[in-house]
Design a protein around this motif. Structure first.
Motif, mmCIF file in Angstrom:
data_model
loop_
_atom_site.group_PDB
_atom_site.id
_atom_site.type_symbol
_atom_site.label_atom_id
_atom_site.label_comp_id
_atom_site.label_asym_id
_atom_site.label_seq_id
_atom_site.Cartn_x
_atom_site.Cartn_y
_atom_site.Cartn_z
ATOM 1 N N UNK A 214 -7.700 -4.381 -0.637
ATOM 2 C CA UNK A 214 -7.716 -2.892 0.619
ATOM 3 C C UNK A 214 -8.198 -3.282 2.072
ATOM 4 N N UNK A 215 -7.534 -5.055 1.985
ATOM 5 C CA UNK A 215 -7.273 -5.319 3.609
ATOM 6 C C UNK A 215 -6.231 -4.975 3.873
ATOM 7 N N UNK A 216 -5.121 -3.799 3.172
ATOM 8 C CA UNK A 216 -3.958 -3.854 4.366
ATOM 9 C C UNK A 216 -3.874 -3.865 4.864
ATOM 10 N N UNK A 217 -4.564 -3.051 5.693
ATOM 11 C CA UNK A 217 -4.592 -2.030 7.041
ATOM 12 C C UNK A 217 -5.197 -2.450 7.494
ATOM 13 N N UNK A 218 -6.494 -3.807 7.561
ATOM 14 C CA UNK A 218 -7.351 -3.830 8.219
ATOM 15 C C UNK A 218 -7.555 -3.846 9.787
ATOM 16 N N UNK A 219 -5.909 -5.044 9.559
ATOM 17 C CA UNK A 219 -5.828 -4.641 11.274
ATOM 18 C C UNK A 219 -5.288 -3.479 12.082
ATOM 19 N N UNK A 220 -4.818 -2.045 11.367
ATOM 20 C CA UNK A 220 -5.003 -1.286 12.039
ATOM 21 C C UNK A 220 -5.638 -0.292 12.268
ATOM 22 N N UNK A 221 -7.386 -0.738 11.289
ATOM 23 C CA UNK A 221 -8.403 -0.215 11.385
ATOM 24 C C UNK A 221 -8.666 0.695 10.875
ATOM 25 N N UNK A 222 -7.928 0.210 9.865
ATOM 26 C CA UNK A 222 -8.291 1.689 8.482
ATOM 27 C C UNK A 222 -8.158 0.515 7.424
ATOM 28 N N UNK A 223 -9.183 1.870 6.685
ATOM 29 C CA UNK A 223 -9.653 0.596 5.109
ATOM 30 C C UNK A 223 -9.296 2.305 4.058
ATOM 31 N N UNK A 224 -7.993 2.033 3.600
ATOM 32 C CA UNK A 224 -7.907 2.813 2.870
ATOM 33 C C UNK A 224 -7.160 2.122 1.620
ATOM 34 N N UNK A 225 -7.259 2.266 0.464
ATOM 35 C CA UNK A 225 -7.174 1.755 -0.733
ATOM 36 C C UNK A 225 -5.963 2.179 -1.484
ATOM 37 N N UNK A 226 -4.499 1.637 -0.939
ATOM 38 C CA UNK A 226 -2.812 1.702 -1.935
ATOM 39 C C UNK A 226 -2.685 1.654 -2.894
ATOM 40 N N UNK A 227 -2.161 1.950 -2.905
ATOM 41 C CA UNK A 227 -0.643 1.389 -4.086
ATOM 42 C C UNK A 227 0.993 1.551 -3.868
#
Length: 513
Positions: A214-227
């Motif tokens: 869930x930290x996959x897009x943290x660098x882009x300031x997005x807290x999204x849970x993806x698969x």
């Protein structure tokens, strides 16, 4: 409809409007390699939300014919055959085509106004790869085009952009076409996406479900849970499914995907039957459950909480600051439990409701009092928002908000309170029933009960009372909770291995959900 084409400078991108988040290179490489592993013979590729082409490198290297569509032009020169177009509009056009033969990407400029057939024309692509936009239902595009979108997506509903993209891709894909996605995974469990899950299961083969950190897009300031989701149009290709639960970090995930590719090549990847990853009980909604232990899944054949107790919501004020007070002062005199939050067993997280609330219900349009006959009865009040799931006693002569509330007598309330605060129920709720934040009464009512005898209910109830008193006095109750977990796991016939899975899940709750 409403999404107008634009040319955007690299550093002037409104991600909230676009729903665009750049796909990390190792993810892009993994998805495309997986598609090429499953079928290396295909030639034509479409990315319907191509962004900056980050998903396409492997296909370029393999000499595939690659087309890309996007409503926004992110750069001046594209390697793919790029068309600046709204994919949803393209889908609408495909539904209007009244021809039998497939048409190619080059035919997009055809005049489609005179066609009225509702059948969706398939497109002649062997691979679809996409990171659909993650915009939610509040965005202007959906609000401004709600009626047209509801007609266009009448089978799955209009809830957000990513679900519409998935549905449209499935419709336009030809038989046997592979679909590789990295997407928001709230549709795995959300009741709103029941029809999308049904569509996937009835029209597609599922090859793989790999949950992302869930930290996959943290660098882009997005807290999204993806698969990552690998599908194939048509169900005749269905064999076993590869699944992998959510890793704890991006670094771990990157290593994991590398290992997965190696395991696929060597034949060491562990697969599951499709039935193992679907919660298919008639009382459920075909939720996707990832790496769920057999003893946990077996519990879903038990009686559910809502079949034994009333599980309800209460009062929605429409504007809390007008009708609720943090202090008890005239006319705000009626105890009101909105949400226990992180409080377990006991909560003083209550407010005070205006004494004329029943009058407001009849006079004010957006002030609603539900389940009037159950107001002022005692029971249990449950958390509604956040990652943790908690339960606290609901005192008699109280009111409550739109969080889940269980109405029950004292002889049941105490053992049920203990059970609902157990680690097992945390896993059932947050690892199986609902992975997104909002825990409504509908989800709580579907919690499986365990087969406690009267003696076990008394013992568990006594522990519930003890934990309640500890929590009320702001004292630690960890030892009592441990005893509750021991009883619950024993009665539920949870194995030691599953107990470890549950414990690890709770210890890293935010990373695991």
């Amino acid at each position: 409809m409403g999404r107008h084409v634009k040319i955007l400078e690299k550093n002037n991108i409104d991600k909230r409007e676009l729903g665009y988040y750049y796909t990390p290179t190792f993810i892009a490489s993994y998805i495309s390699k997986r598609l090429l592993m499953i079928d290396p013979s295909g030639n034509k590729v479409l990315d319907p939300c191509v962004g900056q082409e980050e998903l396409l490198e492997e296909f370029f290297n393999k000499g595939k014919a690659v087309d890309g569509i996007d409503v926004f032009k992110y750069k001046t020169n594209y390697f793919c055959n790029f068309t600046q177009k709204d994919f949803i509009e393209l889908y609408r056009e495909r539904k209007a085509i009244g021809k039998e033969a497939q048409i190619s990407f080059d035919d997009l400029a055809l005049n489609l106004e005179n066609n009225s057939n509702d059948d969706v024309k398939e497109m002649d692509y062997d691979y679809y790869i996409a990171n659909p936009p993650y915009n939610c239902h509040e965005v202007d595009y959906i609000k401004d085009n709600k009626k047209e979108l509801q007609e266009l997506f009448s089978d799955v509903g209009v809830h957000n952009m990513y679900s519409m993209f998935i549905s449209a891709i499935i419709d336009i894909a030809k038989e046997g076409a592979l679909i590789g996605l990295i997407t928001y995974d709230s549709f795995f469990t959300s009741k709103a996406h029941k029809e999308l899950r049904k569509k996937i299961l009835s029209e597609c083969t599922i090859h793989e479900v790999t949950m992302c950190s869930n930290d996959l897009f943290h660098e882009q300031a997005a807290d999204v849970r993806t698969s990552i989701l690998i599908l194939q149009k048509g169900t005749k290709y269905q064999g076993q499914v590869f699944v992998s639960n959510r890793p704890l970090s991006k670094e771990v995930f990157q290593f994991q995907l590398k290992k997965q590719l190696e395991d696929f090549i060597t034949g060491n990847a562990k697969h599951h039957d499709l039935s193992d990853i679907i919660l298919s009980n008639p009382r459920d909604n075909n939720e996707l459950i990832i790496e769920c232990p057999d003893d946990i899944k077996l519990l879903f054949s038990n009686e559910r909480l809502g079949e034994k107790f009333k599980c309800v919501t209460g009062i929605s004020t429409g504007k809390d600051e007008l009708y609720l007070s943090k202090v008890k002062v005239e006319p705000f005199i009626i105890p009101f439990y909105k949400n226990p939050g992180k409080n377990r067993f006991f909560t003083n997280n209550n407010l005070f409701l205006h004494k004329d609330f029943l009058k407001f219900d009849s006079e004010i349009k957006n002030f609603m009092v539900r389940n009037k006959s159950l107001l002022f009865k005692s029971g249990i009040t449950c958390s509604s928002m956040g990652v943790e799931f908690t339960a606290s006693r609901l005192p008699e002569n109280s009111t409550y908000g739109v969080n889940a509330n269980i109405i029950c007598e004292d002889n049941d309330a105490w053992w049920l309170l203990a059970y609902l605060n157990s680690d097992l129920v945390t896993y059932l709720v947050r690892g199986i029933l609902i992975r997104s934040n909002m825990i409504t009464s509908g989800y709580v009512s579907r919690i499986p009960l365990i087969n406690l005898n009267n003696e076990e209910k008394v013992i568990l109830g006594n522990f519930g009372i003890m934990a309640y008193e500890k929590a009320k006095n702001n004292e630690p109750y960890d030892e009592i909770l441990e005893k509750i977990n021991t009883i619950v796991n024993k009665v539920a016939k949870i194995t030691e291995n599953t107990s470890s899975i549950i414990l690890n899940f709770k210890l890293n709750l935010i990373q695991n959900t």
